[in-house]
Design an enzyme around this catalytic site. Structure first.
Site, short mmCIF file in Angstrom:
data_model
loop_
_atom_site.label_atom_id
_atom_site.label_comp_id
_atom_site.label_asym_id
_atom_site.label_seq_id
_atom_site.Cartn_x
_atom_site.Cartn_y
_atom_site.Cartn_z
CG HIS A 69 -2.13 1.10 1.12
ND1 HIS A 69 -3.40 1.15 0.70
CD2 HIS A 69 -1.67 3.02 1.94
CE1 HIS A 69 -3.96 2.08 0.49
NE2 HIS A 69 -2.79 3.06 1.61
CB CYS A 70 2.09 3.67 -2.93
SG CYS A 70 3.06 4.89 -2.76
#
Length: 385
Positions: free
Chosen positions: A168-169
């Protein structure tokens, strides 16, 4: 008189999805709820490029070549397009099981594991799956009520199972998975080239100005604050690019290494293929070119969410309209008597008949039921004689 009317309201499926996501443009745009760092990313890219195009590009286009701003514009547009494509797309979210499907899976698990004695821990919910002559474990997700496909994982921030989950960025405001990983890689690659490009030509700009008036005179070009001069803005751009360069270029190199091995960030952190067991990666083709082609150029699967699918939900609304009459009642006469009320009250219950006005005006006579013949009175007979 208000009457309740049942109507059907069109509801899209994205409005009922259980994950923690934000949707815009009628479900076409899908992002995580935490978007603050994404806005910071946009501000840094747009601000740095705006300063570069407004000041340094004009000077460098005259002194060196007009191709400098053109190439910078191409890199900027490509980086912004891949960033928005990564941030606004479905990363590969797997739908949760319906109640009937979840109940069927529970029955299968109970039939396989049998009844567990009280006080003992139940066995892990795992299915074995063979890929390239190697056993891969499919784990059960207690939130989505499904056995996750190979390489899928549950994101704790978006609260969804994502196929081929990488990470998850927060910088792009979305998960990175099977459907947007190639765009994420192209974004960080183009951003690295853009950062190096701006950083290099900022140094060239300062060097050209220094050759004319000297380096110290270049820094002291304006007697006011350094941020009020063109050179001061250039120094600000150099500082932003310098600190961005190490992180973005390092991240690009790391993901280039993962693409060459056909491996994800999640698998690398967990040590799935480099742990104590020394299990080989069953998804790798043993060839860097084939791995890169599969990850970056392979077919892109469609979204299985059907975000803009239509659901029908009944909604009751109140409308003004005539009151329905009970069956068997008569219409009131057009002219009303002096003792008759001016307003007529609606009776919604069909079981209570409304007495006619003629019956209500005969106090001395016996009230007759509908269909009964009238009986002449004695006074009427005397009058006839």
């Amino acid at each position: 008189m208000s009457v309740m009317v049942a109507r059907k309201k069109v509801v899209r499926k994205w409005e009922k999805l259980p994950g923690r996501n934000t949707f815009c443009c009628d479900g076409r745009i899908m992002m995580a709820r935490q978007k603050g760092i994404f806005y910071l990313t946009l501000f840094l890219i747009l601000g740095t490029c705006a300063l570069f195009f407004a000041f340094e590009c004009r000077y460098l286009a005259v002194q060196l070549s007009p191709a400098i701003p053109v190439f910078a514009a191409v890199l900027f547009l490509f980086a912004m397009a891949t960033l928005l494509r990564t941030s606004f797309s479905d990363p590969g979210v797997i739908p949760r099981a319906l109640p009937d499907e979840a109940a069927f899976i529970e029955m299968e698990i109970e039939a396989t594991n049998g009844t567990v004695p009280q006080g003992q821990r139940p066995p892990p919910r795992i299915k074995n799956f063979q890929i390239n002559n190697q056993i891969v474990k499919l784990k059960y997700c207690y939130t989505c009520k499904i056995f996750r496909p190979p390489r899928a994982s549950h994101c704790s921030i978006c609260d969804n199972c994502v196929e081929r989950f990488d990470h998850h960025c927060p910088w792009v405001g979305n998960c990175v998975g099977k459907r947007n990983y190639r765009y994420f890689y192209l974004f960080i690659l183009s951003l690295s080239l853009l950062t190096i490009y701006i950083f290099t030509f900022n140094i060239v700009y300062v060097a050209l100005k220094s050759l004319k008036i000297g380096f110290l005179n270049t820094l002291k070009e304006t007697p006011g604050s350094c941020f009020q001069s063109l050179t001061g803005l250039t120094v600000l751009e150099v500082l932003i690019c310098f600190f961005t360069l190490w992180s973005v270029v390092g991240l690009t190199g790391f993901h280039t290494f993962l693409v060459a091995l056909n491996q994800t960030t999640n698998e690398d952190i967990k040590g799935s293929w480099t742990g104590k067991n020394r299990v080989q990666n069953p998804y790798s083709h043993g060839n860097i070119v084939k791995n890169c082609c599969e990850v970056l150029c392979g077919p892109l699967p469609p979204s299985v969410l059907d975000r803009r699918g239509i659901l029908h939900q009944e909604e009751s609304t109140a409308q003004e309209g005539p009151c329905p009459r009970a069956p068997g009642t008569q219409e009131p006469p057009a002219t009303q008597g002096p003792g008759q009320a001016e307003e007529s009250h609606c009776v919604l219950s069909p079981q209570v008949p409304v007495p006619s006005l003629r019956d209500a005006e005969m106090p001395e006579e016996k009230q007759r039921t509908p269909g009964e013949l009238p009986v002449p009175s004695l006074d009427a007979g005397r009058a006839d004689h």
